[in-house]
Each structure stands twice: as C-alpha cells, then as structure tokens.
Design a protein around this motif. Structure first.
Motif, PDB file in Angstrom:
ATOM      1  N   VAL A   1      83.261  27.362 -15.739  1.00 28.85           N
ATOM      2  CA  VAL A   1      81.806  27.354 -15.563  1.00 28.85           C
ATOM      3  C   VAL A   1      81.220  28.411 -16.489  1.00 28.85           C
ATOM      4  N   VAL A   2      80.246  28.006 -17.288  1.00 31.93           N
ATOM      5  CA  VAL A   2      79.643  28.907 -18.270  1.00 31.93           C
ATOM      6  C   VAL A   2      78.169  29.114 -17.947  1.00 31.93           C
ATOM      7  N   ILE A   3      77.738  30.361 -18.026  1.00 30.11           N
ATOM      8  CA  ILE A   3      76.309  30.669 -17.945  1.00 30.11           C
ATOM      9  C   ILE A   3      75.722  30.538 -19.341  1.00 30.11           C
ATOM     10  N   SER A   4      74.778  29.608 -19.484  1.00 23.48           N
ATOM     11  CA  SER A   4      74.171  29.323 -20.778  1.00 23.48           C
ATOM     12  C   SER A   4      72.664  29.568 -20.687  1.00 23.48           C
ATOM     13  N   THR A   5      71.910  28.933 -21.550  1.00 25.12           N
ATOM     14  CA  THR A   5      70.470  29.163 -21.608  1.00 25.12           C
ATOM     15  C   THR A   5      69.683  27.867 -21.607  1.00 25.12           C
ATOM     16  N   ALA A   6      68.570  27.883 -20.893  1.00 25.36           N
ATOM     17  CA  ALA A   6      67.658  26.741 -20.914  1.00 25.36           C
ATOM     18  C   ALA A   6      66.943  26.616 -22.248  1.00 25.36           C
TER      19      ALA A   6
ATOM     20  N   THR B   1      78.228  23.707 -17.076  1.00 22.30           N
ATOM     21  CA  THR B   1      77.351  24.764 -17.571  1.00 22.30           C
ATOM     22  C   THR B   1      76.153  24.934 -16.645  1.00 22.30           C
ATOM     23  N   VAL B   2      75.755  26.176 -16.414  1.00 24.93           N
ATOM     24  CA  VAL B   2      74.495  26.489 -15.738  1.00 24.93           C
ATOM     25  C   VAL B   2      73.590  27.137 -16.777  1.00 24.93           C
ATOM     26  N   ALA B   3      72.511  26.445 -17.141  1.00 24.48           N
ATOM     27  CA  ALA B   3      71.609  26.902 -18.201  1.00 24.48           C
ATOM     28  C   ALA B   3      70.412  27.612 -17.567  1.00 24.48           C
ATOM     29  N   LEU B   4      70.249  28.877 -17.879  1.00 30.13           N
ATOM     30  CA  LEU B   4      69.264  29.706 -17.192  1.00 30.13           C
ATOM     31  C   LEU B   4      67.959  29.853 -17.957  1.00 30.13           C
ATOM     32  N   GLY B   5      66.883  29.824 -17.194  1.00 24.11           N
ATOM     33  CA  GLY B   5      65.612  30.313 -17.676  1.00 24.11           C
ATOM     34  C   GLY B   5      65.534  31.811 -17.413  1.00 24.11           C
ATOM     35  N   LEU B   6      64.343  32.324 -17.149  1.00 23.71           N
ATOM     36  CA  LEU B   6      64.205  33.757 -16.878  1.00 23.71           C
ATOM     37  C   LEU B   6      64.652  34.051 -15.448  1.00 23.71           C
ATOM     38  N   ILE B   7      65.691  34.861 -15.323  1.00 24.88           N
ATOM     39  CA  ILE B   7      66.250  35.250 -14.033  1.00 24.88           C
ATOM     40  C   ILE B   7      66.005  36.742 -13.843  1.00 24.88           C
ATOM     41  N   ASP B   8      65.425  37.109 -12.728  1.00 21.90           N
ATOM     42  CA  ASP B   8      65.026  38.493 -12.489  1.00 21.90           C
ATOM     43  C   ASP B   8      66.231  39.340 -12.086  1.00 21.90           C
ATOM     44  N   ALA B   9      67.103  39.555 -13.049  1.00 22.83           N
ATOM     45  CA  ALA B   9      68.335  40.322 -12.812  1.00 22.83           C
ATOM     46  C   ALA B   9      68.947  40.664 -14.158  1.00 22.83           C
ATOM     47  N   GLY B  10      69.837  41.631 -14.156  1.00 24.61           N
ATOM     48  CA  GLY B  10      70.689  41.917 -15.301  1.00 24.61           C
ATOM     49  C   GLY B  10      69.968  42.093 -16.618  1.00 24.61           C
TER      50      GLY B  10
ATOM     51  N   GLU C   1      55.147  41.939 -20.949  1.00 31.34           N
ATOM     52  CA  GLU C   1      54.589  41.373 -19.719  1.00 31.34           C
ATOM     53  C   GLU C   1      53.818  40.092 -20.020  1.00 31.34           C
ATOM     54  N   GLU C   2      53.180  40.030 -21.192  1.00 24.01           N
ATOM     55  CA  GLU C   2      52.476  38.799 -21.583  1.00 24.01           C
ATOM     56  C   GLU C   2      53.457  37.640 -21.733  1.00 24.01           C
ATOM     57  N   TYR C   3      54.624  37.932 -22.306  1.00 26.06           N
ATOM     58  CA  TYR C   3      55.675  36.912 -22.475  1.00 26.06           C
ATOM     59  C   TYR C   3      56.136  36.408 -21.115  1.00 26.06           C
ATOM     60  N   VAL C   4      56.394  37.337 -20.192  1.00 25.29           N
ATOM     61  CA  VAL C   4      56.878  36.969 -18.862  1.00 25.29           C
ATOM     62  C   VAL C   4      55.832  36.168 -18.112  1.00 25.29           C
ATOM     63  N   GLU C   5      54.590  36.623 -18.155  1.00 22.70           N
ATOM     64  CA  GLU C   5      53.518  35.909 -17.458  1.00 22.70           C
ATOM     65  C   GLU C   5      53.332  34.504 -18.011  1.00 22.70           C
TER      66      GLU C   5
ATOM     67  N   ARG D   1      57.465  30.984 -10.857  1.00 27.52           N
ATOM     68  CA  ARG D   1      58.138  32.237 -10.506  1.00 27.52           C
ATOM     69  C   ARG D   1      59.392  32.393 -11.348  1.00 27.52           C
ATOM     70  N   LEU D   2      59.960  33.588 -11.280  1.00 26.23           N
ATOM     71  CA  LEU D   2      61.246  33.841 -11.905  1.00 26.23           C
ATOM     72  C   LEU D   2      62.370  33.375 -10.981  1.00 26.23           C
ATOM     73  N   GLY D   3      63.521  33.114 -11.566  1.00 20.90           N
ATOM     74  CA  GLY D   3      64.683  32.805 -10.758  1.00 20.90           C
ATOM     75  C   GLY D   3      65.356  34.067 -10.253  1.00 20.90           C
ATOM     76  N   THR D   4      66.329  33.898  -9.361  1.00 20.21           N
ATOM     77  CA  THR D   4      67.052  35.036  -8.795  1.00 20.21           C
ATOM     78  C   THR D   4      68.549  34.884  -9.038  1.00 20.21           C
ATOM     79  N   ALA D   5      69.247  36.002  -9.032  1.00 23.65           N
ATOM     80  CA  ALA D   5      70.692  35.977  -9.247  1.00 23.65           C
ATOM     81  C   ALA D   5      71.432  35.195  -8.156  1.00 23.65           C
TER      82      ALA D   5
END
Length: 263
Positions: A149-154, A193-202, A214-218, A228-232
C-alpha cells in the motif's frame, strides 16, 4: 488493553506475520501504525532521525496490545534497505503488508524554476527509494503473498500548481504499483494506492504558513466538495482496508482521499 482493542485483535483481518510501515514515525505514518495495530496487526516501522517520535509511536502501539519494533532507515540507500528487510524477515519470518508512508519537506516551485540537481535528488529519495523497497521485499512477498500500500497524491488527478516535486515521483511509484498488481497477482500479491489531498498532519503541518500559504489552504478547502481538510486517522482507515483481508479481491486500485478536490 481495552475491551475494544481485545476484540479488534481477535479478528482475522491479517495473516500471520508483521506489517512493515516505512515512515511510521511521521504524522500520517504513526496513525497508520496505530490503525493497523487496532485491526490486529503486529508492526515493524521505520523512521529517519527522530528517535523520540519513534519511541512514542512504539508506546502507542504497545498500548493497543500489538508487538512493535522500529528501525532507522534511509530508503534511498539500496544496501541499507536490503539489510533492513533481511533483518525483519529473519526475525519475524513473514511480512504480510508493506506500507510506504514516507514524506519529506519539498519546496513548492514552478517547473521552470526546477534545477536538474533538485529533480534528481527528489526522484532518488522518493521514486528510486520505493523501488529499493520493492526490490528488497518482492521475492519474500512472492513466497507468502501479501499487500503493498502506497501513500500517493491526489495531484495525479488534478494538477496542483508548483507541486511537481511531489507529483512527478508519485507518478513513477503509481506506475510501479500498477505493474506489481498486474504481474504479481498470481503469487497472491496485491498492490494499491491511497492518493491524498491536503491532510492536516505531518508534512502539511510542517509546510503550512511557509510553502502552503493560508490563501492556498483556504482556496483548496473552498474548491473541495467536503469543505475541510482530511485527517490522519482517515488515511489510516483507508490503508488498513487495503492491507487487510477485507480487500482480498482488490488490487491495482487508487482510492483518492481528497474530500472531492479532484472532482
């Protein structure tokens, strides 16, 4: 150990052996270790330099009733990776799951700003590093079956401007995962694969306010479906499913965990 942890560890979601989490001391990797432990797996995880965080993760896994061991590892060094897997196989006899959850700080930049040396550095650390993992473990996995299982990117679904150093190596890794799923399934090996968006961790928390304004995140939250952001722990849930026998007929798949940002 709590009654819920005891009940979880009585299930048969995993065969005998251990789950190996590469990068298990990170914000997301540590939750994956705990999630796998809660589901009944024993854990071997790696860390880069942070011995204190590794000790904390080990303590959390032990509190859940699982066996755990940690090792320092730099995956870009082929011999070091080979020695790590030799040690783990000799000690535990069988690996049933390998999760790649490594992540390092990478600068956000446009492609026209990127130097060949920086490209080589990131591709070596990320894409070549994962190939080292596969090369060192695949023969063992062929003997017993198991799951990658690989952590990838959305970002592979919706291009994130200035994030080429994250997306490009993950594209190579995703291609390798697809190839493993196709070629090695007859040996009982699954690869997902699990492709992640913005995860509020790490990594995201380390980069927020610097590489991620902050403008990018918003804007990212505004442009997602769930706002919302995702969580670990949500990432861990997806990884545990792919790794477990509950996904025994699932291979070569990507779960995009981005709150609908890539829609």
């Amino acid at each position: 150990m709590s009654d819920s942890s005891q009940a979880a560890r009585s299930r048969t979601d995993f065969p005998e052996g251990v789950a190996v989490v590469i990068g298990g001391s990170g914000g997301i990797g540590s939750e994956i270790c705990k999630g796998l432990a809660e589901a009944g797996a024993n854990i071997v995880f790696t860390y880069r330099n942070n011995k204190e965080k590794a000790a904390a993760v080990s303590g959390a896994v032990l509190a859940l009733g699982g066996d755990v061991a940690s090792y320092p590892l730099a995956i870009e060094h082929e011999q070091e990776v080979n020695e790590f897997f030799t040690t783990v196989i000799q000690k535990y006899k069988k690996i049933h799951t390998i999760v790649n959850a490594t992540g390092s700080n990478i600068p956000m930049m446009f492609i026209n700003q990127l130097s060949p040396s920086k490209w080589r550095e990131v591709m070596n650390n990320d894409a070549n590093g994962f190939f080292n993992i596969v090369h060192a473990s695949l023969r063992h996995m062929r003997e017993h079956g198991g799951s990658y299982v690989v952590i990838s990117t959305a970002g592979l679904s919706r291009w994130p401007t200035r994030d080429v150093l994250s997306v490009a190596p993950k594209a190579a890794i995703d291609a390798l995962i697809t190839g493993i799923a196709r070629e090695e399934g007859k040996f009982g090996i699954r690869a997902n694969t699990v492709a992640l968006g913005l995860i509020d961790a790490g990594l995201f928390q380390r980069m927020r306010g610097n590489e991620y304004s902050e403008e990018y995140v918003e804007a990212a939250i505004r442009n997602s479906s769930l706002k919302r952001l995702g969580t670990a722990p949500e990432v861990a849930d997806a990884v545990v499913f792919f790794a477990s026998d509950r996904a025994r007929f699932v291979t070569g798949q990507t779960l995009v965990l981005d709150g609908g940002f890539s829609l």
